[in-house]
Design a protein around this motif. Structure first.
Motif, short mmCIF file in Angstrom:
data_model
loop_
_atom_site.label_atom_id
_atom_site.label_comp_id
_atom_site.label_asym_id
_atom_site.label_seq_id
_atom_site.Cartn_x
_atom_site.Cartn_y
_atom_site.Cartn_z
N LEU A 74 0.66 -1.24 0.02
CA LEU A 74 -0.02 0.08 -0.12
C LEU A 74 0.69 1.20 0.02
N SER A 77 2.56 1.29 -3.43
CA SER A 77 1.50 2.08 -4.27
C SER A 77 0.98 3.39 -4.43
N SER A 78 0.94 3.74 -2.91
CA SER A 78 0.74 5.05 -2.68
C SER A 78 1.61 6.06 -3.21
N GLU A 311 -5.75 -0.59 -5.10
CA GLU A 311 -6.11 -0.01 -3.89
C GLU A 311 -7.57 -0.56 -3.31
N LEU A 325 -8.28 6.17 2.52
CA LEU A 325 -7.93 5.71 1.05
C LEU A 325 -9.44 6.21 0.39
N GLU A 329 -9.41 8.73 -2.71
CA GLU A 329 -10.02 8.32 -4.06
C GLU A 329 -11.03 9.58 -4.36
#
Length: 513
Positions: A74, A77-78, A311, A325, A329
């Protein structure tokens, strides 16, 4: 276990006391067997609990490990998403810069093509003038040849006349001498008249004959005078023909100068044609670069979608990160919608620019109207003579036709504001219209207001999205020291620019729902 031990002790005591019966013994053995089976079941259950506890510990350790891996993924990915977002913004800014450069190059190319067209017109005009001069030179040459022939004939005639005049003068001299002699004889005869009465008839005949000779001499003298006058006229005509020959030489020099100027113009046209080809090649290269950037943007969009899916999978495993998140988003979706709304606005302005260019191509070709788009702003520039007569603020009929074409197109562009700007040159208002417009400020504002009124009343444009402004001579686009510069500064600009970005995004969200 304690219970079985107590039963065993009791059984031993009974055996020792010698008072245990068979029935009691059987019942006791049954209880012991039941207790043994219960103990075995409890032992098995205990083993199963231990095994399940071990499995639970292993599962918990695995979950903890998966949680750590998921957290790391995570975070990665962030970070990747932030880097991709930054790269996307940089690519978008770079693409906008390239689009701006492409627009500038397109404007330069249009100017070069316009200059090329002007040079071609100048070249054609010069060629026409050269052809006319060559025809005129040919005619002058033919006239000069005829004049030379006439000069030769006149020279010949002059020589003949000169010989005739000399001969006539000699004859006149001889005749005057004879006349003097005859007059002397007449005088002598007059003296003898009184004496010679018998010879009167003969003398009178002689006198008449002498008088006739005198008349002939006077006629010869008059002819001599006429010949001299004709000779003077021929000399004057010869002088005029010589002047015509000199004019022909001057005209030939002018033709040579114009031919040299034409060659320079043709060389300049060739140079501009080469430059136009280079600009075209650069524009094609920028177009290919824009295509490559568009492909990269599509790849980034696909990557973003993949990351969004990742995600969502992580959100399912990490419930505690769901709120954060989801917030991120939602913010990303808002930015994406705002970007989509912005790009849609640019596409609409591009379509409007293309439609205006097609609809007003005649005026654009004349140089009376120019259309320019810079990102999300579209500007239509019209010189004042398209819409207004000199010193007036009411739109002329031909201008209403052009303005109708503009209004039909800009009225269909949604989510925009329209500002009508009036501009003038720096020449002060003349005395004849001073009573209507105190200065260029009033004139530029009145013209802008006339255009706004027409677009609202006849074009059906919402009065909430249109405004007028007069800038007089404070925003020139050319040098006011030349007539061409002043003509360019006397203009009306129709500027289309988007509404507030948040308002556009709000309307876009409403449309997508």
């Amino acid at each position: 276990m304690t219970r079985m031990r107590a039963v065993g002790i009791a059984l031993c005591a009974m055996i020792a006391a010698g008072c245990v019966s068979t029935e009691t013994h059987t019942r006791t053995m049954g209880q012991l067997e039941s207790e043994r089976k219960a103990k075995a079941a409890m032992q098995a259950e205990l083993e199963e609990l231990k095994r399940r506890l071990t499995d639970a510990d292993q599962a918990r350790a695995k979950v903890a490990e998966d949680l750590a891996v998921a957290q790391a993924r995570l975070d990665s990915s962030s970070q990747n998403l932030a880097a991709l977002q930054k790269s996307l913004y940089e690519e978008r800014d770079g693409r906008r810069g390239l689009e701006g450069k492409l627009d500038r190059l397109s404007a330069d190319l249009r100017k070069a093509e316009q200059v090329n067209a002007d040079l071609r017109r100048d070249r054609d005009h010069l060629q026409t003038k050269v052809d006319d001069l060559q025809r005129e030179v040919g005619e002058q040459g033919r006239a000069l040849a005829g004049a030379n022939a006439r000069i030769e004939a006149l020279e010949k005639e002059k020589n003949e006349l000169a010989a005739s005049v000399t001969e006539a003068r000699d004859q006149a001299r001889d005749l005057r001498a004879k006349l003097d002699a005859e007059l002397a004889q007449v005088a002598s005869l007059q003296d003898d008249k009184q004496r010679l009465l018998s010879g009167t008839s003969t003398a009178q005949e002689e006198i008449a004959k002498l008088q006739r000779r005198a008349g002939e001499l006077e006629s010869a003298s008059a002819r001599t005078t006429d010949l001299e006058q004709r000779l003077a006229e021929r000399d004057q005509e010869i002088g005029q023909l010589r002047q015509a020959a000199s004019d022909r030489d001057t005209l030939a020099a002018k033709v040579a100068a114009l031919s040299e100027k034409l060659e320079h113009s043709q060389a300049r046209v060739a140079a501009l044609t080469d430059e136009s080809g280079q600009l075209g090649a650069e524009r094609d290269e920028l177009g290919r670069e824009r295509g490559r950037l568009a492909a990269q943007v599509e790849q980034l969009k696909e990557e973003k979608q993949r990351l969004t899916q990742t995600e969502q999978e992580l959100l399912a495993k990490l419930q505690q990160e769901q709120d954060r998140l989801k917030s991120e988003e939602a913010e990303k979706a808002r930015l994406e919608k705002e970007r989509a709304a912005k790009e849609e606005e640019i596409r609409r302005l591009t379509r409007a620019q293309e439609e205006l260019s097609k609809s007003l191509q005649d005026e654009i070709a004349k140089g009376n109207i120019t259309i320019q788009r810079v990102r999300d702003r579209l500007t239509i520039n019209m010189v004042d003579k398209v819409l207004f007569d000199s010193g007036r603020a009411d739109i002329k009929p031909a201008g209403l036709k052009v303005l109708k074409q503009v209004g039909d197109i800009v009225g269909n562009v949604p989510n925009k504001q329209i500002r009508i700007e009036g501009h003038t040159d720096n020449v002060p208002i003349g005395a004849r219209i001073k009573d209507r417009f105190a200065s260029n400020w009033e004139l530029s504002t009145a013209r802008a207001t006339s255009v706004v009124r027409y677009l609202i009343d006849a074009g059906g444009i919402d009065r909430q999205v249109i405004s007028a402004a007069g800038y007089a001579d404070t925003r020139p686009v050319a040098d006011n020291e030349t007539d061409e510069g002043k003509a360019s500064n006397r203009r009306i600009e129709i500027v289309l620019y988007p509404k507030d970005l948040k308002e556009i995004a709000k309307e876009f969200r409403a449309d997508t729902r």
